[in-house]
Design a protein around this motif. Structure first.
Motif, PDB file in Angstrom:
ATOM      1  N   LEU A 142       0.816  -1.217   0.000  1.00 16.13           N
ATOM      2  CA  LEU A 142       0.000   0.000   0.000  1.00 16.13           C
ATOM      3  C   LEU A 142       0.845   1.260   0.000  1.00 16.13           C
ATOM      4  N   GLY A 143       2.162   1.093  -0.030  1.00 17.90           N
ATOM      5  CA  GLY A 143       3.060   2.239  -0.055  1.00 17.90           C
ATOM      6  C   GLY A 143       3.289   2.884   1.296  1.00 17.90           C
ATOM      7  N   MET A 144       2.875   2.224   2.368  1.00 13.58           N
ATOM      8  CA  MET A 144       3.073   2.757   3.722  1.00 13.58           C
ATOM      9  C   MET A 144       4.388   2.231   4.274  1.00 13.58           C
ATOM     10  N   THR A 145       5.468   2.832   3.830  1.00 10.24           N
ATOM     11  CA  THR A 145       6.809   2.343   4.148  1.00 10.24           C
ATOM     12  C   THR A 145       7.091   2.346   5.648  1.00 10.24           C
ATOM     13  N   LYS A 146       6.694   3.413   6.311  1.00 10.77           N
ATOM     14  CA  LYS A 146       6.987   3.518   7.744  1.00 10.77           C
ATOM     15  C   LYS A 146       6.293   2.415   8.528  1.00 10.77           C
ATOM     16  N   LEU A 147       5.032   2.164   8.209  1.00 11.60           N
ATOM     17  CA  LEU A 147       4.308   1.108   8.905  1.00 11.60           C
ATOM     18  C   LEU A 147       4.852  -0.276   8.562  1.00 11.60           C
ATOM     19  N   SER A 148       5.294  -0.444   7.319  1.00 14.04           N
ATOM     20  CA  SER A 148       5.826  -1.751   6.913  1.00 14.04           C
ATOM     21  C   SER A 148       7.116  -2.093   7.634  1.00 14.04           C
ATOM     22  N   GLU A 149       7.829  -1.073   8.110  1.00 15.92           N
ATOM     23  CA  GLU A 149       9.092  -1.300   8.812  1.00 15.92           C
ATOM     24  C   GLU A 149       8.945  -1.244  10.333  1.00 15.92           C
ATOM     25  N   THR A 150       7.714  -1.101  10.791  1.00 18.58           N
ATOM     26  CA  THR A 150       7.471  -1.005  12.227  1.00 18.58           C
ATOM     27  C   THR A 150       7.804  -2.320  12.936  1.00 18.58           C
ATOM     28  N   LEU A 151       8.479  -2.211  14.065  1.00 19.32           N
ATOM     29  CA  LEU A 151       8.793  -3.386  14.874  1.00 19.32           C
ATOM     30  C   LEU A 151       7.627  -3.616  15.833  1.00 19.32           C
ATOM     31  N   TRP A 152       6.700  -4.459  15.407  1.00 18.42           N
ATOM     32  CA  TRP A 152       5.479  -4.670  16.185  1.00 18.42           C
ATOM     33  C   TRP A 152       5.735  -5.375  17.505  1.00 18.42           C
ATOM     34  N   THR A 153       6.831  -6.079  17.615  1.00 23.48           N
ATOM     35  CA  THR A 153       7.163  -6.747  18.867  1.00 23.48           C
ATOM     36  C   THR A 153       8.185  -5.953  19.674  1.00 23.48           C
TER      37      THR A 153
END
Length: 302
Positions: A142-153
């Motif tokens: 979806l082009g959401m680079t920042k969210l795609s690189e988020t460390l969810w853990t």
């Protein structure tokens, strides 16, 4: 009844023996142990040292135990609202003549068949992974680079990531309980409401919900029991040491009873561990009593 008294005694005796040995005796022993200083659960009673309510005072003055209580409060409230709302939505949808309802019911319930360890590992490695996980792929596409690189853990998101994963696996269980209750509602009421021109929301709030009062009581009690016993997911998301983000009372109890941390030397205290168990038992009793008091199971008047 008099003729069958012997038969009743024969059939009830094994159940009573199991109840006494498996539930009542351990509960009484744990309650007594919580009033003593005990290093190991295997220590003979002669070595126990009475200290009254000191174990409870120690727990209340321990920061990580207080954090564990806040964690299960959030799991119970926030997770409970999300799970119940989602489960009810699916239950109403799947009992409303939806096509392929049996297939969707099986798919939604499937996480309950998979073990918690396998499910938790899947979420950590294949959903939350910031390099190749499911969320990474969706946000990247979806082009959401920042969210795609988020460390969810990561430390700041670990608790909520764990809660989402845990709640995902619990929806199917509570959905089936809701579905069983909805299917017991007489069809005549729904048909009469439709003839009178009631829309789907009116039928839901005036017919379905009143009939689900007893079901809500059951689901709330079961959710409370599951929350109090919360353990595996905290161990999976913080496998080495206790973490403030994932610790639950059962994790802390395991820690002080067995001294399991790899990087810290923990003095074993089975008396305090027993006190944790007693506190959890009291919470379940209070929740059960309050639910019975608040959520009545009276006959519905229409």
């Amino acid at each position: 009844m008099k003729k069958n008294r012997m038969m009743i005694i024969i059939f009830l005796t094994p159940a009573m023996i199991c109840y006494l040995l498996v539930f009542l005796y351990p509960s009484i022993r744990t309650t007594i142990m919580s009033l003593f200083a005990v290093e190991s659960v295997s220590d003979p009673i002669s070595t126990w040292s009475f200290n009254g309510l000191e174990n409870y005072r120690t727990l209340l003055n321990t920061a990580i135990f207080r954090q564990s209580m806040r964690n299960i409060a959030n799991i119970w409230l926030v997770g409970g609202i999300g799970v119940m709302a989602t489960a009810l939505f699916f239950a109403v949808s799947l009992t409303n003549g939806m096509k392929f309802s049996k297939f969707f019911r099986s798919v939604i319930y499937l996480p309950n068949v998979v073990s918690a360890i396998a499910m938790g590992t899947m979420w950590i490695n294949y959903v939350y992974n910031s390099s190749y996980g499911l969320l990474h792929g969706i946000f990247a596409s979806l082009g959401m680079t920042k969210l795609s690189e988020t460390l969810w853990t990561g430390p700041d998101k670990l608790f909520w990531s764990m809660l989402v994963a845990y709640s995902f696996g619990m929806v199917g269980y509570h959905m089936l309980i809701f579905m069983a209750s909805i299917e017991q509602i007489p069809k005549d009421y729904m048909e009469a409401a439709q003839i009178e021109g009631a829309n789907v929301f009116q039928r839901f709030f005036h017919i379905t919900l009143p009939f689900l009062r007893g079901c809500f009581r059951t689901n709330i009690v079961m959710w409370t029991v599951f929350t109090v016993a919360f353990f595996v997911w905290g161990q999976l998301f913080s496998p080495v040491n206790l973490s403030n983000a994932t610790v639950a009372p059962m994790n802390y109890m395991y820690e002080i009873v067995f001294g399991s941390s790899a990087s810290t030397t923990t003095v074993r205290d089975s008396g305090a561990g027993a006190a944790v168990g007693v506190i959890m038992m009291i919470i379940v009793i209070i929740a059960f009593s309050a639910t019975n008091l608040i959520v009545k199971n009276d006959d519905v008047e229409l």
